[in-house]
Design a protein around this motif. Structure first.
Motif, PDB file in Angstrom:
ATOM      1  N   MET A   1      16.310  75.056  57.695  1.00 55.57           N
ATOM      2  CA  MET A   1      16.466  73.767  57.017  1.00 55.57           C
ATOM      3  C   MET A   1      17.914  73.317  57.141  1.00 55.57           C
ATOM      4  O   MET A   1      18.836  74.054  56.801  1.00 55.57           O
ATOM      5  CB  MET A   1      16.062  73.917  55.538  1.00 55.57           C
ATOM      6  CG  MET A   1      16.300  72.691  54.678  1.00 55.57           C
ATOM      7  SD  MET A   1      15.316  71.257  55.166  1.00 55.57           S
ATOM      8  CE  MET A   1      13.667  71.789  54.691  1.00 55.57           C
ATOM      9  N   GLN A   2      18.138  72.079  57.655  1.00 56.00           N
ATOM     10  CA  GLN A   2      19.489  71.539  57.770  1.00 56.00           C
ATOM     11  C   GLN A   2      20.063  71.293  56.379  1.00 56.00           C
ATOM     12  O   GLN A   2      19.355  70.839  55.472  1.00 56.00           O
ATOM     13  CB  GLN A   2      19.466  70.225  58.546  1.00 56.00           C
ATOM     14  CG  GLN A   2      19.004  70.371  59.992  1.00 56.00           C
ATOM     15  CD  GLN A   2      18.878  69.025  60.672  1.00 56.00           C
ATOM     16  OE1 GLN A   2      18.882  67.995  60.009  1.00 56.00           O
ATOM     17  NE2 GLN A   2      18.779  69.040  61.982  1.00 56.00           N
ATOM     18  N   ILE A   3      21.363  71.569  56.236  1.00 58.18           N
ATOM     19  CA  ILE A   3      22.002  71.421  54.921  1.00 58.18           C
ATOM     20  C   ILE A   3      21.953  69.978  54.436  1.00 58.18           C
ATOM     21  O   ILE A   3      21.908  69.707  53.240  1.00 58.18           O
ATOM     22  CB  ILE A   3      23.461  71.956  54.968  1.00 58.18           C
ATOM     23  CG1 ILE A   3      23.983  72.176  53.556  1.00 58.18           C
ATOM     24  CG2 ILE A   3      24.373  71.031  55.768  1.00 58.18           C
ATOM     25  CD1 ILE A   3      25.274  72.969  53.479  1.00 58.18           C
ATOM     26  N   GLU A   4      21.912  69.004  55.389  1.00 59.44           N
ATOM     27  CA  GLU A   4      21.860  67.582  54.999  1.00 59.44           C
ATOM     28  C   GLU A   4      20.527  67.215  54.350  1.00 59.44           C
ATOM     29  O   GLU A   4      20.419  66.180  53.688  1.00 59.44           O
ATOM     30  CB  GLU A   4      22.069  66.666  56.217  1.00 59.44           C
ATOM     31  CG  GLU A   4      23.371  66.888  56.982  1.00 59.44           C
ATOM     32  CD  GLU A   4      23.263  68.033  57.967  1.00 59.44           C
ATOM     33  OE1 GLU A   4      22.229  68.160  58.652  1.00 59.44           O
ATOM     34  OE2 GLU A   4      24.216  68.831  58.030  1.00 59.44           O
ATOM     35  N   LYS A   5      19.494  68.047  54.561  1.00 58.22           N
ATOM     36  CA  LYS A   5      18.158  67.728  54.043  1.00 58.22           C
ATOM     37  C   LYS A   5      17.804  68.520  52.784  1.00 58.22           C
ATOM     38  O   LYS A   5      16.670  68.476  52.323  1.00 58.22           O
ATOM     39  CB  LYS A   5      17.098  68.004  55.131  1.00 58.22           C
ATOM     40  CG  LYS A   5      17.256  67.138  56.371  1.00 58.22           C
ATOM     41  CD  LYS A   5      17.028  65.665  56.056  1.00 58.22           C
ATOM     42  CE  LYS A   5      17.084  64.796  57.298  1.00 58.22           C
ATOM     43  NZ  LYS A   5      16.925  63.377  56.980  1.00 58.22           N
ATOM     44  N   ILE A   6      18.766  69.269  52.236  1.00 60.28           N
ATOM     45  CA  ILE A   6      18.512  70.043  51.020  1.00 60.28           C
ATOM     46  C   ILE A   6      19.089  69.293  49.820  1.00 60.28           C
ATOM     47  O   ILE A   6      20.197  68.747  49.885  1.00 60.28           O
ATOM     48  CB  ILE A   6      19.161  71.446  51.122  1.00 60.28           C
ATOM     49  CG1 ILE A   6      18.488  72.277  52.218  1.00 60.28           C
ATOM     50  CG2 ILE A   6      19.057  72.190  49.782  1.00 60.28           C
ATOM     51  CD1 ILE A   6      19.139  73.624  52.465  1.00 60.28           C
ATOM     52  N   ARG A   7      18.332  69.238  48.734  1.00 62.26           N
ATOM     53  CA  ARG A   7      18.804  68.642  47.482  1.00 62.26           C
ATOM     54  C   ARG A   7      18.555  69.642  46.347  1.00 62.26           C
ATOM     55  O   ARG A   7      17.415  70.052  46.118  1.00 62.26           O
ATOM     56  CB  ARG A   7      18.062  67.322  47.175  1.00 62.26           C
ATOM     57  CG  ARG A   7      18.276  66.229  48.217  1.00 62.26           C
ATOM     58  CD  ARG A   7      19.701  65.703  48.195  1.00 62.26           C
ATOM     59  NE  ARG A   7      19.899  64.634  49.171  1.00 62.26           N
ATOM     60  CZ  ARG A   7      20.321  64.819  50.417  1.00 62.26           C
ATOM     61  NH1 ARG A   7      20.586  66.057  50.846  1.00 62.26           N
ATOM     62  NH2 ARG A   7      20.501  63.799  51.227  1.00 62.26           N
ATOM     63  N   ASN A   8      19.624  70.042  45.672  1.00 58.81           N
ATOM     64  CA  ASN A   8      19.516  70.971  44.543  1.00 58.81           C
ATOM     65  C   ASN A   8      19.718  70.198  43.245  1.00 58.81           C
ATOM     66  O   ASN A   8      20.779  69.596  43.048  1.00 58.81           O
ATOM     67  CB  ASN A   8      20.583  72.068  44.648  1.00 58.81           C
ATOM     68  CG  ASN A   8      20.428  72.907  45.910  1.00 58.81           C
ATOM     69  OD1 ASN A   8      19.311  73.215  46.313  1.00 58.81           O
ATOM     70  ND2 ASN A   8      21.523  73.271  46.531  1.00 58.81           N
ATOM     71  N   LEU A   9      18.717  70.192  42.371  1.00 54.08           N
ATOM     72  CA  LEU A   9      18.863  69.440  41.120  1.00 54.08           C
ATOM     73  C   LEU A   9      18.205  70.164  39.955  1.00 54.08           C
ATOM     74  O   LEU A   9      17.249  70.930  40.134  1.00 54.08           O
ATOM     75  CB  LEU A   9      18.284  68.030  41.250  1.00 54.08           C
ATOM     76  CG  LEU A   9      16.764  67.871  41.335  1.00 54.08           C
ATOM     77  CD1 LEU A   9      16.361  66.544  40.730  1.00 54.08           C
ATOM     78  CD2 LEU A   9      16.297  67.921  42.774  1.00 54.08           C
ATOM     79  N   ALA A  10      18.745  69.921  38.757  1.00 54.52           N
ATOM     80  CA  ALA A  10      18.173  70.455  37.517  1.00 54.52           C
ATOM     81  C   ALA A  10      17.568  69.298  36.735  1.00 54.52           C
ATOM     82  O   ALA A  10      18.051  68.170  36.814  1.00 54.52           O
ATOM     83  CB  ALA A  10      19.264  71.127  36.690  1.00 54.52           C
ATOM     84  N   ILE A  11      16.499  69.581  35.988  1.00 51.90           N
ATOM     85  CA  ILE A  11      15.894  68.568  35.122  1.00 51.90           C
ATOM     86  C   ILE A  11      16.235  68.947  33.689  1.00 51.90           C
ATOM     87  O   ILE A  11      15.916  70.055  33.236  1.00 51.90           O
ATOM     88  CB  ILE A  11      14.368  68.490  35.321  1.00 51.90           C
ATOM     89  CG1 ILE A  11      14.055  68.157  36.783  1.00 51.90           C
ATOM     90  CG2 ILE A  11      13.754  67.468  34.398  1.00 51.90           C
ATOM     91  CD1 ILE A  11      12.605  67.940  37.078  1.00 51.90           C
ATOM     92  N   ILE A  12      16.926  68.044  32.981  1.00 54.28           N
ATOM     93  CA  ILE A  12      17.344  68.339  31.609  1.00 54.28           C
ATOM     94  C   ILE A  12      16.804  67.265  30.668  1.00 54.28           C
ATOM     95  O   ILE A  12      16.675  66.105  31.044  1.00 54.28           O
ATOM     96  CB  ILE A  12      18.884  68.445  31.484  1.00 54.28           C
ATOM     97  CG1 ILE A  12      19.571  67.142  31.910  1.00 54.28           C
ATOM     98  CG2 ILE A  12      19.413  69.617  32.273  1.00 54.28           C
ATOM     99  CD1 ILE A  12      21.073  67.156  31.763  1.00 54.28           C
ATOM    100  N   ALA A  13      16.483  67.673  29.447  1.00 54.40           N
ATOM    101  CA  ALA A  13      15.933  66.737  28.457  1.00 54.40           C
ATOM    102  C   ALA A  13      15.884  67.410  27.105  1.00 54.40           C
ATOM    103  O   ALA A  13      16.001  68.628  26.989  1.00 54.40           O
ATOM    104  CB  ALA A  13      14.526  66.287  28.857  1.00 54.40           C
ATOM    105  N   HIS A  14      15.708  66.607  26.073  1.00 58.98           N
ATOM    106  CA  HIS A  14      15.463  67.122  24.719  1.00 58.98           C
ATOM    107  C   HIS A  14      14.046  67.710  24.678  1.00 58.98           C
ATOM    108  O   HIS A  14      13.204  67.386  25.520  1.00 58.98           O
ATOM    109  CB  HIS A  14      15.582  65.956  23.719  1.00 58.98           C
ATOM    110  CG  HIS A  14      15.323  66.337  22.303  1.00 58.98           C
ATOM    111  ND1 HIS A  14      16.251  66.998  21.535  1.00 58.98           N
ATOM    112  CD2 HIS A  14      14.239  66.165  21.516  1.00 58.98           C
ATOM    113  CE1 HIS A  14      15.752  67.200  20.336  1.00 58.98           C
ATOM    114  NE2 HIS A  14      14.529  66.709  20.291  1.00 58.98           N
ATOM    115  N   VAL A  15      13.799  68.576  23.707  1.00 62.28           N
ATOM    116  CA  VAL A  15      12.474  69.186  23.545  1.00 62.28           C
ATOM    117  C   VAL A  15      11.400  68.094  23.443  1.00 62.28           C
ATOM    118  O   VAL A  15      11.561  67.120  22.716  1.00 62.28           O
ATOM    119  CB  VAL A  15      12.455  70.062  22.271  1.00 62.28           C
ATOM    120  CG1 VAL A  15      11.076  70.653  22.046  1.00 62.28           C
ATOM    121  CG2 VAL A  15      13.490  71.167  22.362  1.00 62.28           C
TER     122      VAL A  15
END
Length: 604
Positions: A1-15
C-alpha cells in the motif's frame, strides 16, 4: 500500500453520541461483509461489559478500504475515565472524526477527548450526528463546537474544520443538513481529502512506537502501533528501546496488519501503516521497536495522572472463600500487576499490609469496570470507599475538580442547585434550552460527587441527566458533609426471614429480601436517621399454642432496593467495605463485631 493512500484516524465522541454505530455503517458500505453474513449491532463493542452498558471501554483498531484508499480507524472510549485509552492512541493517527449529537451539543467528555487530539495537532473533521432527532439544532451545535475549539486553544488550521451532517443509524451523511443524504460516500470522500497522509520515511531506519498491548493464548503478548519510519519485516531481529531508556533484543515471530475486523499476516509493514507484532517478550506500552544496528526511542505522549484511589483487599468476611476461585493475596497481586501492563492510566502500590493494595485510576467508573471484570473472572475481593488524590501545588494542598453538566426539568432546578451548593460546587453557566429543560454547568470537587448520583435521581424523579469529567486541580475547598443517613447492620449471622425483615423495614430502606444469608456486621439497609442501627433480620416469630383470627395473614414486605456496583461504591462510608464475589455484592462494616465497633468509636 502506497503511503499516499493510507489514512489513519480516530473517532472520538461523548458517550452515546453514535460513534460505534457510525463505524457499523462504514463497515457495511465499504463491503467488508458478505451479503449473507450475520452482523451484530455495534460490532466494535466486542467486550461483554461494553455490550451490556452500551459504552466503549477499550480503544480498538480496524481498517476499511474505499476505492484505492486504506482507512485505519481507531474507535476510542467516550468516557473521560478511560482517557488513558485515548491518550495512547493519538500518536497512531493523523486525524480525528469528532462526533457530536445534534441535540445535546458538545458535552464534558467531548471536551476532554478533543483537548487531547488538539494537543497532538491532529486534523479534525466534525460530524453532527442524529440530525433527524426531535429538537435537533445542527447549525447551533456547530457554533458551540467552534466556541469549544477556541476555548481549547485550537490553531488556525484546526479551526478551519470541515463539517458533515449524519444519521449514523441509517448510514447516511450529507454536507448540507437541508439536503437528505443517501449513503456515507460524502464522508469517505471527506476523510480521503482532509485527513493528511502519514508522515514517515521508508528509507530511514525502522521505528515503531507501542501504543496498545494485546494478548493471544497462542502467540503471547502482541504490540500494536504505527510504523513511523523504515520497514518492519516478519521474523526479523530487532532492538526494543524501553520507556526507561533500557535496550533489549528480540525477534519477531509473526507480523500482522488490520484488514476489516480480522488480522492479516504479512511479510512486511512499511512506514505509515499500523502493525501488530508478536514474539517480543516483556514489551510494554511506551516502548519503541527499533533497528538493531541503530536503536532509537520515540517520545511517548504524557498520560495524565490518576485522580481517585481505592484500597483492594483480600476478602476476610464471614463468608470468605465460598463463591470465588481466586481468593489469596498472591492471586490478587498478580491480577492487578497484569492490568497495569495494558492500562497506562492505572497505578498499583503496595501498602503496609500484604493483603491490601492501593489502586489509583481516573474515576469511579474506571475502577468499577476493573472490579466488575475481576469479579467475572472469579476473584473474591473487598474494596474501600473511593478517595481523592491530593497534590501539593505552589505550597498549597490541591484537589481534583470536575466539570459537571446537568440537564434537568425547570421545576427541579432549585433542589439540584441547593444540594450541589452543599457539596462545594460552583455554577459556571445556565442555559434554558426551551421545552421546560435547563442545562446547568458546575465546577465541583471530585469528592463532592461521591454518593450524589442516587440522590440526584431521587431529587429529579429520574428525569435528570448528569455528565462529568476531570477538568483541573485547584486549592482544597473545605469540608463536605458525607452521607446524611446511617446503615442498618445485621446483628446476627443466619438467614433473613420475613418476620425479622418486617420489623427492620420500619427503620429504613432494605437492600435484602427473605431467604438471603447474612452475617454479623453486614449492611442490610439504609437507616432513615443519620446514625447506624443494629437490626436482627434473622429473628423468627415466636411459636405458641395461642392463635388469633389474624395469625395467618401474610407479612407485607416492601421490595428491597437493588444496588448496582457503582451504587454500592457510592454508598459505603469510610468505616465500611464492599465485599465483591462472582455471585454477590455485600456491604459490611470494617469491624464486624458490634462491641468492638463501639470500643473503636470510644477510642476515637
Amino acid at each position: 500500500m502506497q503511503i499516499e493512500k493510507i489514512r489513519n484516524l480516530a473517532i472520538i465522541a461523548h458517550v452515546d453520541h453514535g460513534k460505534t454505530t457510525l463505524v457499523d455503517g462504514m463497515f457495511r458500505q465499504s463491503g467488508i461483509f458478505r451479503e449473507n453474513q450475520h452482523i451484530v449491532e455495534r460490532v466494535m463493542d466486542s467486550n461483554d461489559l461494553e455490550r451490556e452498558r452500551g459504552i466503549t471501554i477499550l480503544s480498538k483498531n480496524t481498517s476499511i478500504h474505499y476505492k484505492d484508499y486504506k482507512f485505519n480507524i481507531v474507535d476510542t472510549p467516550g468516557h473521560a475515565d478511560f482517557g488513558g485509552e485515548v491518550e495512547r492512541i493519538v500518536q497512531m493517527v493523523d486525524g480525528v472524526l469528532l462526533l457530536v449529537d445534534a441535540f445535546e451539543g458538545p458535552m464534558p467528555q467531548t471536551r476532554f477527548v478533543l483537548r487531547k487530539a488538539l494537543e497532538a495537532h491532529l486534523k479534525p473533521i466534525v460530524v453532527i450526528n442524529k440530525i433527524d432527532r426531535n429538537g435537533a439544532r445542527p447549525l447551533e451545535v456547530v457554533d458551540q463546537v467552534i466556541d469549544l475549539f477556541i476555548e481549547l486553544g485550537a490553531d488556525e488550521d484546526q479551526l478551519d474544520f470541515p463539517v458533515m451532517y449524519a444519521i449514523a443509524r441509517e448510514g447516511v451523511a450529507t454536507p448540507d443538513p437541508e439536503v437528505p443524504g443517501k449513503d456515507l460516500q460524502p464522508l469517505f470522500e471527506m476523510i480521503a481529502e482532509q485527513v493528511p497522509m502519514p508522515k514517515g520515511d521508508r528509507e530511514k531506519s525502522m521505528q515503531m512506537g507501542v501504543s496498545v498491548i494485546d494478548y493471544s493464548e497462542y502467540l503471547g503478548r502482541m504490540a500494536i502501533g504505527r510504523v513511523t519510519s523504515g520497514v518492519i519485516n516478519n521474523r526479523e531481529n530487532i532492538a526494543v528501546v524501553h520507556a526507561d531508556g533500557e535496550v533489549s533484543q528480540g525477534k519477531i515471530s509473526k507480523l500482522f496488519i488490520f484488514d476489516g475486523l480480522n488480522r492479516k499476516e504479512v511479510e512486511k509493514v512499511e512506514a505509515g501503516d499500523i502493525a501488530i507484532v508478536a514474539g517480543i517478550e516483556g514489551i510494554n506500552i511506551g516502548d519503541t521497536l527499533s533497528d538493531r544496528e541503530n536503536p532509537q526511542g520515540l517520545n511517548f505522549i504524557k498520560v495524565d495522572e490518576p485522580t481517585i484511589s481505592m484500597t483492594f483487599l483480600v476478602n476476610k468476611s464471614t463468608f470468605a472463600g465460598r463463591e470465588g476461585t481466586y481468593v489469596t493475596s498472591r492471586k490478587l497481586r498478580e491480577r492487578l500487576y497484569q492490568e497495569i501492563e495494558s492500562d497506562v492510566s492505572l497505578r498499583v502500590e503496595e501498602t503496609d499490609s500484604p493483603d491490601a493494595f492501593r489502586v489509583s485510576g481516573r474515576g469511579e467508573l474506571h475502577l468499577s469496570i476493573l472490579i466488575e471484570t475481576m469479579r467475572r473472572q472469579g476473584y473474591e475481593i473487598e474494596v474501600s470507599r473511593p478517595q481523592i488524590i491530593l497534590k501539593e501545588m505552589d505550597g498549597k494542598k490541591c484537589e481534583p475538580v470536575e466539570r459537571l453538566v446537568i440537564d434537568v426539568p425547570e421545576e427541579y432546578m432549585g433542589v439540584v442547585m441547593e444540594k450541589l451548593g452543599m457539596r462545594q460546587a460552583e455554577m459556571k453557566n445556565m442555559v434554558n434550552n426551551g421545552q421546560g429543560q435547563v442545562r446547568l454547568e458546575f465546577d465541583i470537587p471530585s469528592r463532592g460527587l461521591f454518593g450524589y448520583r442516587s440522590e440526584f435521581l431521587s431529587d429529579t424523579k429520574g428525569l435528570g441527566i448528569m455528565n462529568h469529567s476531570f477538568d483541573h486541580y485547584e486549592p482544597y475547598r473545605g469540608q463536605i458533609e458525607n452521607r446524611s443517613r446511617g446503615s442498618l447492620i445485621a446483628s446476627d449471622t443466619g438467614t433473613a426471614v420475613a418476620y425479622g425483615l418486617e420489623n427492620a423495614q420500619e427503620r429504613g430502606t432494605l437492600f435484602i429480601g427473605p431467604g438471603m444469608e447474612v452475617y454479623e456486621g453486614m449492611i442490610v439497609g439504609e437507616n432513615a436517621r443519620p446514625m447506624d442501627m443494629e437490626v436482627n433480620v434473622c429473628k423468627k416469630k415466636q411459636q405458641t399454642n395461642v392463635r388469633s383470627s389474624t395469625a395467618d395473614i401474610s407479612v407485607q414486605l416492601t421490595p428491597p432496593r437493588q444496588m448496582s456496583l457503582e451504587q454500592c461504591l457510592e454508598f459505603v462510608a469510610d468505616d465500611e467495605l464492599l465485599e465483591i464475589t462472582p455471585d454477590n455484592l455485600r456491604m459490611r462494616k470494617r469491624i464486624l463485631n458490634a462491641q468492638e465497633r463501639k470500643r473503636s468509636r470510644n477510642k476515637k
